[in-house]
Write an enzyme that holds these catalytic residues in place. Sequence first.
Site, PDB file in Angstrom:
ATOM      1  N   SER A   1     -11.048   0.758   3.101  1.00 28.80           N
ATOM      2  CA  SER A   1     -10.225   0.537   4.500  1.00 28.80           C
ATOM      3  C   SER A   1      -9.795   1.703   4.938  1.00 28.80           C
ATOM      4  CB  SER A   1      -9.239  -0.470   3.961  1.00 28.80           C
ATOM      5  OG  SER A   1      -9.629  -1.536   3.464  1.00 28.80           O
TER       6      SER A   1
ATOM      7  N   ARG B   1       0.689  -1.218  -0.030  1.00 27.02           N
ATOM      8  CA  ARG B   1      -0.017  -0.152  -0.081  1.00 27.02           C
ATOM      9  C   ARG B   1       0.780   1.278   0.112  1.00 27.02           C
ATOM     10  NH1 ARG B   1      -2.421  -3.596  -1.277  1.00 27.02           N
ATOM     11  NH2 ARG B   1      -4.399  -4.447  -0.262  1.00 27.02           N
TER      12      ARG B   1
ATOM     13  N   GLU C   1      -5.068   4.438   6.029  1.00 29.07           N
ATOM     14  CA  GLU C   1      -4.774   4.132   4.731  1.00 29.07           C
ATOM     15  C   GLU C   1      -5.512   5.269   3.933  1.00 29.07           C
ATOM     16  OE1 GLU C   1      -6.205   0.497   1.795  1.00 29.07           O
ATOM     17  OE2 GLU C   1      -5.135  -0.144   3.589  1.00 29.07           O
TER      18      GLU C   1
END
Length: 323
Positions: free
Chosen positions: A232, A183, A302
């Site tokens: 998320s 990520r 995130e």
Amino acid sequence: MTGIDGEALMQRLSMATGDVRGRLTPNAPMDQITWFRTGGPAELLFQPTDEDDLKNFLQALPADIPVKVVGIGSNLLVRDGGIPGIVIRLSAKGFGQADAISDTRIKAGAAIPDKRLAAVALDAGIGGFHFYHGIPGAMGGALRMNAGANGVETRERVVEVYAIDRDGRKHTLTENEMGYAYRHSAASQDLIFTGALLEGYAEDRKTIEASMDAVQTHRETVQPIREKTGGSTFRNPDGTSAWKEVDKAGCRGLMIGGAQMSPMHCNFMINTGAATSHDLETLGETVRARVLEASGLRLEWEIKRVGIFKPGYEVQEFIGRML
């Protein structure tokens, strides 16, 4: 630069932006863009017509004016004070196309929705893109954060990435130069991604379609996809899942103001109807504090949080932590 005054900024830039073909919108309401439906205005929103328009605009822009790039707003939390300076949002017309250029390769603009990219790959019989069917974002964000799902990451599809820097210079980066990790991309924050060359593999269309259907079924079963959410909220820590830690800390369904950790999937934060960005960020930091107390883990956001706080409504990290 302090405060939000789009009209004044527009006036200041009037000479420098005389040849701009794209759209300039002062005090643009970001709550109409973000999926949370919250947040203050962008001081000046610029939607370039194409790469050359973006390049010319950046070359003429004074160096002291900050620039922030946003996509379709799916994993974005804009603070209630708004975003000072220039917010760039690539137009669908100029940057939202994708074309199969061989049996295995697709050239895609940064503004194409991930779900649409998956459909282009399906039509072309190119496998390896089915996971994008379940990602609620656009290609630019996927390139920046190495978006992934169902065991596949963007880095596995990237051949090269096209970008323009703050000074209006064009760049081409290889997958290795993007510095991908979980990520994350190590590519300079100064770069505005405009598109990419991607590679998959030849695959039967029925097989691809079945994989996409499985992705969609999974999302509908376990994620609150019909809510005002940003996807998320926290990255998965090493060796565990963020939702497990949130649940273990007793935060499933936790509410602050109009913001709630989803009872369905407790790593999803939702606006139940009247939340402010202050509610949402306060909730996130409260959850981080409770997870730290329960597990000793420091969850990392995130969701991208941008802009400035409304005076008197600042949010501290790990708010509510018991010392």
